[in-house]
Motif scaffolding. Structure first.
Motif, short mmCIF file in Angstrom:
data_model
loop_
_atom_site.label_atom_id
_atom_site.label_comp_id
_atom_site.label_asym_id
_atom_site.label_seq_id
_atom_site.Cartn_x
_atom_site.Cartn_y
_atom_site.Cartn_z
N ARG A 108 0.81 -1.22 0.00
CA ARG A 108 0.00 0.00 0.00
C ARG A 108 0.84 1.27 0.00
O ARG A 108 0.51 2.24 -0.68
CB ARG A 108 -0.90 -0.01 1.22
N HIS A 109 1.92 1.28 0.78
CA HIS A 109 2.70 2.50 0.96
C HIS A 109 4.16 2.36 0.54
O HIS A 109 4.90 3.34 0.61
CB HIS A 109 2.66 2.95 2.43
N GLY A 110 4.59 1.16 0.18
CA GLY A 110 6.01 0.91 -0.04
C GLY A 110 6.62 1.68 -1.19
O GLY A 110 5.96 1.99 -2.18
N GLN A 111 7.90 1.97 -1.02
CA GLN A 111 8.70 2.62 -2.06
C GLN A 111 9.77 1.64 -2.51
O GLN A 111 10.52 1.13 -1.69
CB GLN A 111 9.36 3.88 -1.50
N VAL A 117 12.05 -2.97 -0.57
CA VAL A 117 10.86 -2.11 -0.46
C VAL A 117 10.94 -1.41 0.88
O VAL A 117 11.04 -2.05 1.93
CB VAL A 117 9.55 -2.93 -0.56
N ARG A 118 10.92 -0.09 0.84
CA ARG A 118 10.98 0.71 2.07
C ARG A 118 9.58 1.16 2.42
O ARG A 118 8.85 1.68 1.59
CB ARG A 118 11.87 1.92 1.85
N ILE A 119 9.19 0.96 3.67
CA ILE A 119 7.92 1.46 4.16
C ILE A 119 8.22 2.85 4.73
O ILE A 119 8.90 2.96 5.75
CB ILE A 119 7.31 0.52 5.21
N ARG A 158 11.86 3.08 10.89
CA ARG A 158 11.71 2.85 9.44
C ARG A 158 12.04 1.41 9.13
O ARG A 158 13.00 0.85 9.65
CB ARG A 158 12.63 3.76 8.63
N LEU A 159 11.25 0.82 8.28
CA LEU A 159 11.43 -0.58 7.96
C LEU A 159 11.71 -0.74 6.47
O LEU A 159 11.01 -0.16 5.64
CB LEU A 159 10.17 -1.36 8.34
N THR A 160 12.73 -1.50 6.15
CA THR A 160 13.05 -1.84 4.76
C THR A 160 12.97 -3.35 4.63
O THR A 160 13.60 -4.09 5.39
CB THR A 160 14.47 -1.36 4.37
N ILE A 161 12.17 -3.79 3.69
CA ILE A 161 12.01 -5.23 3.44
C ILE A 161 12.96 -5.63 2.33
O ILE A 161 12.92 -5.08 1.23
CB ILE A 161 10.55 -5.55 3.07
N HIS A 162 13.84 -6.58 2.63
CA HIS A 162 14.80 -7.08 1.66
C HIS A 162 14.24 -8.25 0.86
O HIS A 162 14.69 -8.51 -0.25
CB HIS A 162 16.10 -7.53 2.34
N ASP A 163 13.29 -8.97 1.43
CA ASP A 163 12.75 -10.17 0.78
C ASP A 163 11.23 -10.21 0.95
O ASP A 163 10.70 -10.91 1.81
CB ASP A 163 13.40 -11.41 1.40
N LEU A 164 10.54 -9.44 0.09
CA LEU A 164 9.09 -9.38 0.15
C LEU A 164 8.48 -10.74 -0.17
O LEU A 164 7.50 -11.16 0.46
CB LEU A 164 8.56 -8.30 -0.80
#
Length: 176
Positions: A108-111, A117-119, A158-164
């Protein structure tokens, strides 16, 4: 800017209902039915808002029924999301609920940052816990475990997802 909608549950415990971003509607229930608000909206960062009074909005809706359809779509989407959260809380374990919520926030908000993907919205571990019906401690433990496994990085709210894909797989495990 980003906002969160919160309600006070039993014993005054805060329940985070949703996170909203730029362009989203807030306060639609009270404007439509004239009743007191059902949740509080808290700005998570500097935010610019436009306020509409009830009577002029209702007059505009009478003239432009498409506005009513748009508000109905907002309401039904929120109802569906809350229904899904209720189902998840009653049928999924905490790691699965947390993974599901992080995937939803990312979608929904990720970049996109290459494969990451950074929230962008700053949420605390207590916010995450409130969203999934867990304790802050259990969320902290799970986030650390996933960070060690290379799925994500959480720093300064801040949360960054490395493996969505890996997080999505954790959601799918609970539904099988």
């Amino acid at each position: 800017g980003y906002l969160k909608a919160v309600s006070s549950g039993a014993e005054g415990r805060e329940v985070l209902l949703s996170v909203m971003g730029p362009g989203e509607v807030v306060g639609e229930l009270s404007v439509l039915d004239g009743q007191p608000r059902s949740a509080s909206i808290i700005a998570l960062e500097p935010t610019e808002l436009a306020a509409l009074d009830r009577e002029p909005l209702l007059a505009l809706i009478r003239q432009q029924p498409s506005l009513a359809i748009g508000l109905l779509e907002v309401l039904t989407q929120r109802l569906r999301k809350l229904t899904t959260r209720c189902e998840n809380i009653s049928s999924m374990d905490i790691p699965s609920r947390l993974a599901e919520m992080l995937v939803a926030l990312a979608e929904r908000h990720g970049q996109s940052l290459g494969k990451d993907v950074r929230i962008p919205v700053r949420l605390s571990q207590q916010d995450f816990a409130s969203m999934v019906g867990a304790t802050r401690e259990s969320v902290n433990k799970q986030l650390k475990s996933w960070e060690q496994a290379g799925l994500l990085h959480h720093e300064g709210g801040r949360l960054t997802i490395h493996d969505l894909r890996g997080l999505r797989a954790l959601c799918a495990l609970s539904s099988s």
